[in-house]
Design a protein around this motif. Structure first.
Motif, PDB file in Angstrom:
ATOM      1  N   LEU A 109       0.359  -1.081  -0.080  1.00  0.00           N
ATOM      2  CA  LEU A 109      -0.485  -0.171   0.331  1.00  0.00           C
ATOM      3  C   LEU A 109       0.988   1.005   0.423  1.00  0.00           C
ATOM      4  O   LEU A 109       1.673   1.133   0.984  1.00  0.00           O
ATOM      5  N   ARG A 110       0.711   1.829  -1.288  1.00  0.00           N
ATOM      6  CA  ARG A 110       1.513   2.733  -1.180  1.00  0.00           C
ATOM      7  C   ARG A 110       0.990   4.275  -0.762  1.00  0.00           C
ATOM      8  O   ARG A 110       1.729   5.865  -0.679  1.00  0.00           O
ATOM      9  N   THR A 111      -0.050   4.370  -0.752  1.00  0.00           N
ATOM     10  CA  THR A 111      -0.706   5.990  -0.223  1.00  0.00           C
ATOM     11  C   THR A 111      -1.345   6.036   0.636  1.00  0.00           C
ATOM     12  O   THR A 111      -1.615   5.025   1.198  1.00  0.00           O
ATOM     13  N   ARG A 112      -1.522   7.159   1.512  1.00  0.00           N
ATOM     14  CA  ARG A 112      -3.015   7.208   2.461  1.00  0.00           C
ATOM     15  C   ARG A 112      -4.306   6.877   2.239  1.00  0.00           C
ATOM     16  O   ARG A 112      -4.997   6.331   3.247  1.00  0.00           O
ATOM     17  N   SER A 113      -4.189   7.333   1.168  1.00  0.00           N
ATOM     18  CA  SER A 113      -6.180   6.841   0.729  1.00  0.00           C
ATOM     19  C   SER A 113      -6.444   5.414   0.323  1.00  0.00           C
ATOM     20  O   SER A 113      -7.141   4.849   1.395  1.00  0.00           O
ATOM     21  N   LEU A 434       1.227   3.112  12.353  1.00  0.00           N
ATOM     22  CA  LEU A 434       2.957   2.707  12.019  1.00  0.00           C
ATOM     23  C   LEU A 434       2.884   2.907  10.483  1.00  0.00           C
ATOM     24  O   LEU A 434       4.246   3.525   9.426  1.00  0.00           O
ATOM     25  N   ALA A 435       1.748   2.470   9.841  1.00  0.00           N
ATOM     26  CA  ALA A 435       1.199   2.429   8.322  1.00  0.00           C
ATOM     27  C   ALA A 435       1.439   3.746   8.071  1.00  0.00           C
ATOM     28  O   ALA A 435       1.830   4.246   6.919  1.00  0.00           O
ATOM     29  N   GLU A 436       0.418   4.656   8.640  1.00  0.00           N
ATOM     30  CA  GLU A 436       0.660   6.140   7.964  1.00  0.00           C
ATOM     31  C   GLU A 436       2.210   6.888   8.071  1.00  0.00           C
ATOM     32  O   GLU A 436       1.935   6.806   6.510  1.00  0.00           O
ATOM     33  N   THR A 437       3.053   6.630   9.367  1.00  0.00           N
ATOM     34  CA  THR A 437       3.735   7.090   9.041  1.00  0.00           C
ATOM     35  C   THR A 437       4.920   7.010   8.012  1.00  0.00           C
ATOM     36  O   THR A 437       5.836   7.483   7.514  1.00  0.00           O
ATOM     37  N   ALA A 438       4.982   5.053   7.766  1.00  0.00           N
ATOM     38  CA  ALA A 438       5.699   4.534   7.361  1.00  0.00           C
ATOM     39  C   ALA A 438       5.404   5.188   4.952  1.00  0.00           C
ATOM     40  O   ALA A 438       6.218   5.468   4.988  1.00  0.00           O
ATOM     41  N   VAL A 439       4.550   5.429   4.917  1.00  0.00           N
ATOM     42  CA  VAL A 439       3.236   5.696   3.833  1.00  0.00           C
ATOM     43  C   VAL A 439       4.324   7.174   3.786  1.00  0.00           C
ATOM     44  O   VAL A 439       4.620   7.554   2.719  1.00  0.00           O
ATOM     45  N   ILE A 440       3.921   7.808   4.803  1.00  0.00           N
ATOM     46  CA  ILE A 440       4.623   9.423   4.974  1.00  0.00           C
ATOM     47  C   ILE A 440       5.782   9.847   4.379  1.00  0.00           C
ATOM     48  O   ILE A 440       6.639  10.560   3.429  1.00  0.00           O
ATOM     49  N   ALA A 441       7.338   8.458   5.293  1.00  0.00           N
ATOM     50  CA  ALA A 441       8.361   8.896   5.268  1.00  0.00           C
ATOM     51  C   ALA A 441       8.750   7.841   3.143  1.00  0.00           C
ATOM     52  O   ALA A 441       9.870   8.804   2.203  1.00  0.00           O
ATOM     53  N   ARG A 442       7.758   7.611   2.874  1.00  0.00           N
ATOM     54  CA  ARG A 442       8.491   6.947   1.614  1.00  0.00           C
ATOM     55  C   ARG A 442       7.667   7.993   0.241  1.00  0.00           C
ATOM     56  O   ARG A 442       7.401   7.127  -0.598  1.00  0.00           O
ATOM     57  N   GLU A 443       6.562   8.121   0.408  1.00  0.00           N
ATOM     58  CA  GLU A 443       6.329   9.218  -0.120  1.00  0.00           C
ATOM     59  C   GLU A 443       6.953  10.310  -1.250  1.00  0.00           C
ATOM     60  O   GLU A 443       7.110  10.364  -1.911  1.00  0.00           O
ATOM     61  N   ARG A 444       8.145  10.833  -0.900  1.00  0.00           N
ATOM     62  CA  ARG A 444       9.070  11.527  -1.243  1.00  0.00           C
ATOM     63  C   ARG A 444      10.351  11.978  -0.162  1.00  0.00           C
ATOM     64  O   ARG A 444      10.679  11.413   0.859  1.00  0.00           O
ATOM     65  N   PRO A 445      11.012  10.352  -0.635  1.00  0.00           N
ATOM     66  CA  PRO A 445      11.574   9.278   0.443  1.00  0.00           C
ATOM     67  C   PRO A 445      13.099  10.335   0.800  1.00  0.00           C
ATOM     68  O   PRO A 445      13.494  10.271   2.086  1.00  0.00           O
TER      69      PRO A 445
END
Length: 761
Positions: A109-113, A434-445
């Motif tokens: 899952l790559r987006t918060r949506s 944890l999933a939300e913050t992981a996606v935020i970090a990977r949005e723009r590495p």
């Protein structure tokens, strides 16, 4: 030939189809492979989702499923996930053969949506590929619970070596006889790659207390309940006091009141809070946490310089009373020499505003800026970034107001809700966080962002859950917990955001009428206090009472707030009634100038300097001057009762003519003569000033008459027949001359004397 129930009927004339030949079996095998492959690629099960008839709706009387443990929260490529679920039968039917399954959606899952979509999928939605199944092992009667543990390796979950480390959706489902009864959805995560910049997260909590009750005993009880282990303030300290990563925005009056409270447990709480501020981003609200929004909507300025509770007064900061309950208009701490406790805000920043509403309006923000704030907290839902933005920006923005620009700390709504979630959402909320913050970090590495979680002002924390979530964030590898001070230093990103509402009053705000009434009473007290040599000694004990009813905490108790407003006004009026005028009902005035006596009475414990002013309603009496007098301070007797003092003053007046004149006598402050400091009194003066003039004339005429009468009498005595003519100093009168021979008379010697002669013997 009659067709079997297995083969079914075929249309007339149709050729028979055989499924037993090699080619037919090959076709069936290919179709099965395609179905399995499609299911794996789509992240679903090999079977179609259960029909509506195979699920039961969720409700209060339903089967529930709770994840009680989830370890590890972040998987290594060779680790195994272990999940424990508790099944509770909340229905009235016994579950005959309940079973629990663990399913995984192997897509990263790559987006918060996408995270939101997985979390909100309903009971009959997809649950992913089944990787583990466990039977409960016994029937579950109504009300019974059972724990089931399931395990799966990282490789089975699609998080092995070489797999995308993004979050995977997990679903734990319970069913009975093939009917799905409940589902809990969460996420499995793997440690990120080294090239991902950690997201920075700041957390801020409000340290504010219950509303200040005007009754000191009731307020002491409220503080004791709030700081207890089950009270909100006690739980807040337990949840956040052990880590300096959580910033505090605190009411300094709360800490000062707790420091001098009668309950030792409350004192200990205050000491613990003060000690825990070391190394923490700590901000001081205005004393007693006045509702900025209410003042803004009423068009009034925020109160300034409200004194904190001190050790010399009652623990009720709004009472303005001495320990014996009397209102004497003095600061008891100053009287007794007891030192006030140190200001708990020393070293705290005072430039951050936190309005009561999650999304403050522009009017509120403008007043905060005008009152000295350089930053403000905007809660979940405010200043949302444009929906077209494909990443999460840093939680800081600039808001332009008519009072100047202000830095807005913008809370992330999802992170705030997850961090503050209470009991019943422990494992699920932690994994979602944890999933939300992981996606935020990977949005723009390569682009490090700094986000904010602003815990609700009325947050009722579960200390164990909260500390576990912070620990999970620290251990994740992609989150850095950072102080709020560092977020304030971040350059606001150039992104389009929604605007704040212009003017949006909220339910529960104190009304403009009550605010203006408090402001008027406070101003009148300050003006009255100018009679004293030290005005602050009169105003200081009562000033908190004008602010405490405006506190944000009173939004939840409007009736109690109204009583607090009324009591504040009554206390102010009691002090302002400390001076009074006493005089007779009438005077008799017969002089052109005279002093009229006036008595001034005082119950103040300070000397009061006033001017006595007479205002006649008729020009026949005039008071050309004001008389200044100092009334000594009231004293206390052996029993501690207040003994008023009096001073008598004569006010010079001038009278003209005659008539009855009504005179109003009032007291004004000598320092500010335009300020009346006592209720005026009236009396009647019967002016007879012309009586004195007439009497003077009469006396003068009588004196003149008496003078002339004396002169006339004197003249009359000077012409008396007893006095002989021709007597002088040089020539004595005949009576004084020597005797001579009698002269001859017509009558002879013995004849009668003449008429113009006296006989001398």
């Amino acid at each position: 030939m009659t067709p079997s129930s297995r083969s079914g009927a075929r249309p007339p004339g149709a050729a028979p189809v055989s499924l037993r030949g090699p080619s037919a079996r090959l076709l069936v095998a290919l179709l099965l492979v395609l179905v399995v492959a499609a299911g794996v690629l789509l992240g679903g099960t090999t079977a179609a989702p259960p029909a509506a008839a195979d699920t039961v709706p969720e409700g209060e009387d339903a089967v529930t499923l709770e994840l009680t443990s989830f370890a590890p929260t972040v998987l290594a490529p060779d680790s195994t996930l272990t999940v424990t679920a508790r099944v509770t039968n909340g229905t009235e039917q016994t579950l005959g053969s309940p079973a629990v399954t663990l399913g995984v959606d192997r897509r990263a899952l790559r987006t918060r949506s996408a995270l939101e979509s997985w979390t909100t999928t309903g009971l009959d939605g997809r649950v992913g590929a089944t990787v583990a199944t466990e039977d409960v092992g016994r029937p579950l009667a109504p009300g019974e619970s059972a724990d089931v543990t399931l395990s799966a390796s990282a490789a089975e979950l699609g998080l092995g070596t070489g797999n995308d480390p993004g979050p995977r959706g997990l679903a734990v489902a319970v069913s009975d006889g093939g009917t799905r009864l409940a589902v809990q959805r969460t996420f499995a995560l793997r440690a990120p790659a080294d090239d991902v910049s950690p997201v920075r997260l700041s957390v801020v909590a409000a340290v504010t207390g219950p509303p200040v009750d005007p009754d000191p005993v009731a307020y002491d009880d409220a503080l004791s309940a709030a700081v207890a282990s089950e009270g909100r303030l006690g739980r807040l300290l337990a949840a956040t006091g052990g880590t300096s990563d959580v910033g505090w925005v605190a009411d300094p009056a709360l800490l000062a009141a707790a420091a001098v409270a009668a309950d030792p447990a409350v004192n200990a709480w205050a000491d613990a809070v003060s000690g825990a501020t070391a190394g923490r981003s700590t901000f001081a609200l205005r004393a007693y946490d006045p509702d900025v929004a209410a003042f803004a909507h009423a068009g009034l300025a925020l109160p300034e310089g409200t004194p904190l509770p001190s050790s010399g007064t009652s623990s009720d900061p709004a009472s303005g009373t001495a320990a014996d309950g009397t209102t004497d208009g003095t600061d008891d701490a100053a009287d007794t020499g007891t030192p006030a406790p140190p200001d708990p805000t020393n070293g705290w920043r005072t430039d951050l505003a936190w309005p009561a509403d999650a999304v403050p309006d522009l009017a509120t923000t403008t007043l905060a800026v005008a009152s000295g704030a350089t930053a403000t907290v905007v809660g979940p839902g405010g200043l949302a970034p444009d929906e077209s933005l494909t990443y999460t920006p840093s939680g800081v923005a600039t808001v332009t107001t008519s009072a100047g620009p202000v830095t807005a700390l913008v809370a992330d709504p999802v992170l705030t809700a997850l961090l503050s979630a209470g009991d019943g959402s422990g494992v699920s909320a932690t994994q979602r966080l944890l999933a939300e913050t992981a996606v935020i970090a990977r949005e723009r590495p390569a682009d490090q962002r700094h986000v904010l979680a602003a815990l609700p002002r009325s947050w009722e924390p579960e200390p164990g859950l909260f500390t576990a979530r912070l620990d999970a964030l620290r251990d994740s590898g992609w989150v850095d917990l950072a102080p709020v001070d560092q977020l304030l230093a971040v350059e606001p990103p150039a992104v389009d955001r929604a605007s704040l509402p212009e003017d949006a009053p909220a339910d529960g705000e104190i009304g403009a009428a009550e605010l203006r009434s408090l402001a008027r009473s406070r101003a009148e007290l300050a003006a009255f206090a100018t009679v004293a040599a030290d005005p602050t000694a009169l105003t200081r004990p009562l000033e908190p009472a004008f602010v405490t009813p405006t506190a944000v905490a009173y939004r939840a108790a409007p009736p109690s707030r109204t009583l607090a407003v009324q009591q504040a006004e009554q206390r102010s009026a009691a002090v302002r009634g400390g001076l009074s005028v006493e005089t007779r009902s009438s005077f008799f005035f017969v002089a052109e100038q005279e002093d009229l006596p006036v008595r001034v009475r005082s119950t103040l414990t300070q000397d009061a300097t006033v001017q006595v002013v007479l205002r006649p309603d008729d020009p026949r009496l005039r008071a050309p001057e004001r008389t200044t007098v100092t009334i000594p301070a009231a004293t206390r007797d052996a029993d501690g009762d207040l003994v008023p003092t009096e001073a008598s003053v004569g006010v010079p007046v001038e009278g003209f003519g005659s008539g009855n004149v009504t005179v109003e006598v009032e007291l004004v402050s000598a320092a500010q003569p335009q300020v009346r400091v006592a209720e005026p009194q009236q009396f009647v003066v019967r002016v007879r000033a012309d009586w004195e003039s007439v009497g003077t004339v009469v006396v003068a005429v009588l004196l003149v008459i008496a003078l002339f009468a004396g002169i006339w009498r004197t003249v009359r005595r000077g012409r008396s027949p007893r006095r002989l003519a021709g007597a002088t100093l040089d020539q004595p009168s005949p009576q004084d001359a020597p005797a001579a021979a009698p002269a001859a008379t017509p009558g002879g010697p013995d004849g009668p004397p003449r008429r113009d002669e006296e006989r001398v013997e």
